[in-house]
Design a protein around this motif. Structure first.
Motif, short mmCIF file in Angstrom:
data_model
loop_
_atom_site.label_atom_id
_atom_site.label_comp_id
_atom_site.label_asym_id
_atom_site.label_seq_id
_atom_site.Cartn_x
_atom_site.Cartn_y
_atom_site.Cartn_z
N PRO A 82 0.80 -1.23 0.00
CA PRO A 82 0.00 0.00 0.00
C PRO A 82 0.84 1.29 0.00
CG PRO A 82 -0.80 -1.52 1.66
CD PRO A 82 0.47 -2.10 1.12
N ASP A 83 2.10 1.21 0.42
CA ASP A 83 2.95 2.40 0.50
C ASP A 83 3.69 2.71 -0.80
OD1 ASP A 83 2.22 2.89 3.14
OD2 ASP A 83 3.84 1.64 3.92
N LEU A 84 3.57 1.86 -1.82
CA LEU A 84 4.23 2.14 -3.09
C LEU A 84 3.63 3.40 -3.70
CD1 LEU A 84 4.42 -1.43 -4.70
CD2 LEU A 84 6.26 -0.16 -3.57
N THR A 85 4.49 4.36 -4.09
CA THR A 85 3.99 5.63 -4.64
C THR A 85 4.21 5.76 -6.14
OG1 THR A 85 6.06 6.84 -4.32
CG2 THR A 85 4.47 6.81 -2.46
N PHE A 86 5.24 5.12 -6.66
CA PHE A 86 5.60 5.27 -8.08
C PHE A 86 5.77 6.74 -8.45
CE2 PHE A 86 4.25 0.96 -7.95
CZ PHE A 86 4.86 0.31 -9.01
N GLU A 87 6.35 7.52 -7.55
CA GLU A 87 6.55 8.95 -7.80
C GLU A 87 7.95 9.28 -8.31
OE1 GLU A 87 5.48 10.75 -4.08
OE2 GLU A 87 3.35 10.67 -4.53
N SER A 88 8.85 8.32 -8.31
CA SER A 88 10.23 8.61 -8.72
C SER A 88 10.29 9.04 -10.18
CB SER A 88 11.13 7.40 -8.51
OG SER A 88 12.44 7.69 -8.99
N GLU A 89 11.08 10.07 -10.41
CA GLU A 89 11.35 10.52 -11.77
C GLU A 89 12.77 10.13 -12.16
OE1 GLU A 89 10.20 14.58 -12.35
OE2 GLU A 89 8.16 14.18 -11.68
N ARG A 90 13.31 9.13 -11.45
CA ARG A 90 14.69 8.74 -11.69
C ARG A 90 14.89 7.25 -11.92
NH1 ARG A 90 19.85 9.87 -7.80
NH2 ARG A 90 21.41 9.22 -9.30
N SER A 91 14.34 6.39 -11.04
CA SER A 91 14.66 4.97 -11.18
C SER A 91 13.62 4.03 -10.59
CB SER A 91 16.03 4.68 -10.55
OG SER A 91 16.03 5.02 -9.18
N HIS A 92 13.74 2.77 -11.02
CA HIS A 92 12.88 1.67 -10.59
C HIS A 92 13.73 0.75 -9.72
CE1 HIS A 92 10.48 2.54 -14.30
NE2 HIS A 92 11.68 2.80 -14.79
N VAL A 93 13.28 0.46 -8.50
CA VAL A 93 14.04 -0.42 -7.61
C VAL A 93 13.14 -1.57 -7.14
CG1 VAL A 93 15.37 -0.61 -5.47
CG2 VAL A 93 15.52 1.48 -6.86
N CYS A 94 13.63 -2.79 -7.34
CA CYS A 94 12.98 -3.99 -6.80
C CYS A 94 13.76 -4.38 -5.56
CB CYS A 94 13.04 -5.13 -7.82
SG CYS A 94 12.22 -4.75 -9.39
N ARG A 95 13.04 -4.66 -4.46
CA ARG A 95 13.70 -4.92 -3.18
C ARG A 95 13.30 -6.28 -2.61
NH1 ARG A 95 15.75 -0.01 -1.63
NH2 ARG A 95 14.74 1.82 -2.53
N THR A 96 14.27 -6.97 -2.03
CA THR A 96 13.96 -8.22 -1.34
C THR A 96 13.34 -7.94 0.02
OG1 THR A 96 16.20 -8.36 -0.41
CG2 THR A 96 15.82 -9.49 -2.51
N SER A 97 13.57 -6.75 0.53
CA SER A 97 13.05 -6.35 1.84
C SER A 97 11.65 -5.76 1.70
CB SER A 97 13.98 -5.31 2.48
OG SER A 97 13.88 -4.09 1.76
N ASP A 98 11.14 -5.22 2.80
CA ASP A 98 9.85 -4.54 2.81
C ASP A 98 10.01 -3.02 2.78
OD1 ASP A 98 8.40 -6.91 2.93
OD2 ASP A 98 8.48 -6.96 5.12
N TYR A 99 11.24 -2.53 2.63
CA TYR A 99 11.50 -1.10 2.62
C TYR A 99 10.85 -0.46 1.38
CZ TYR A 99 13.87 3.38 2.37
OH TYR A 99 14.15 4.72 2.29
N VAL A 100 10.21 0.69 1.57
CA VAL A 100 9.57 1.40 0.46
C VAL A 100 10.01 2.86 0.47
CG1 VAL A 100 7.36 2.19 -0.48
CG2 VAL A 100 7.52 -0.10 0.50
N ASP A 101 10.43 3.35 -0.70
CA ASP A 101 10.61 4.78 -0.92
C ASP A 101 10.01 5.09 -2.29
OD1 ASP A 101 12.52 4.11 -2.87
OD2 ASP A 101 14.22 4.78 -1.68
N ASP A 102 10.20 6.30 -2.77
CA ASP A 102 9.53 6.68 -4.02
C ASP A 102 10.04 5.92 -5.24
OD1 ASP A 102 12.01 8.12 -4.01
OD2 ASP A 102 11.16 9.60 -5.38
N ARG A 103 11.21 5.29 -5.13
CA ARG A 103 11.77 4.52 -6.24
C ARG A 103 11.33 3.06 -6.24
NH1 ARG A 103 17.69 4.39 -5.97
NH2 ARG A 103 17.23 3.80 -3.84
#
Length: 138
Positions: A82-103
């Motif tokens: 639910p915290d995914l924003t897809f607001e990054s204007e720079r990059s796409h990051v796939c994470r093995t963890s649960d950490y979420v930022d704009d990328r």
């Protein structure tokens, strides 16, 4: 639903990061960027369709990332949040963890850059054209 991104590999692609993988819109890559698989992405998360983004925000969604270059291919599967924003204007990051930022475009990924087939990594390091496709299903 799918979103496709065109990018290219770079001589500094090493794919050694143990918990993330990334495709960036930047046109450069330093050796320190050991999670980055491709540069010069023609689209960033902020460009994605709002319906696609909404689907990815479902915690029960399955998100699949596929990177293809020079006849080589890898698929990584994770989940939405639910915290995914897809607001990054720079990059796409796939994470093995649960950490979420704009990328972040996926959490709980079953693989990271270090897990990828070394033939694909070598192809990307040779600067091959690449396609990064994200697919979501709920």
């Amino acid at each position: 639903m799918e979103e496709a991104v065109r990018a290219r590999g770079h001589e500094h692609v090493s794919a050694e990061h143990a918990s993330t993988l990334e495709v960036t819109g930047d046109d450069y890559l330093t050796p320190a960027g050991d999670c980055i698989l491709a540069v010069e992405a023609d689209r960033v998360p902020a460009d994605f369709d709002p319906e696609f983004v909404a689907a990815c925000r479902d915690p029960d969604a399955t998100i699949t990332a596929t990177i293809e270059a020079g006849g080589e291919r890898a698929t990584v599967t994770g989940r939405g949040d639910p915290d995914l924003t897809f607001e990054s204007e720079r990059s796409h990051v796939c994470r093995t963890s649960d950490y979420v930022d704009d990328r972040t475009v996926m959490v709980g990924a079953d693989a990271a850059a270090a897990d990828l087939d070394r033939d694909l990594v070598a192809t990307l390091a040779d600067g091959a054209e690449a396609t990064f496709t994200l697919a979501v299903r709920r």
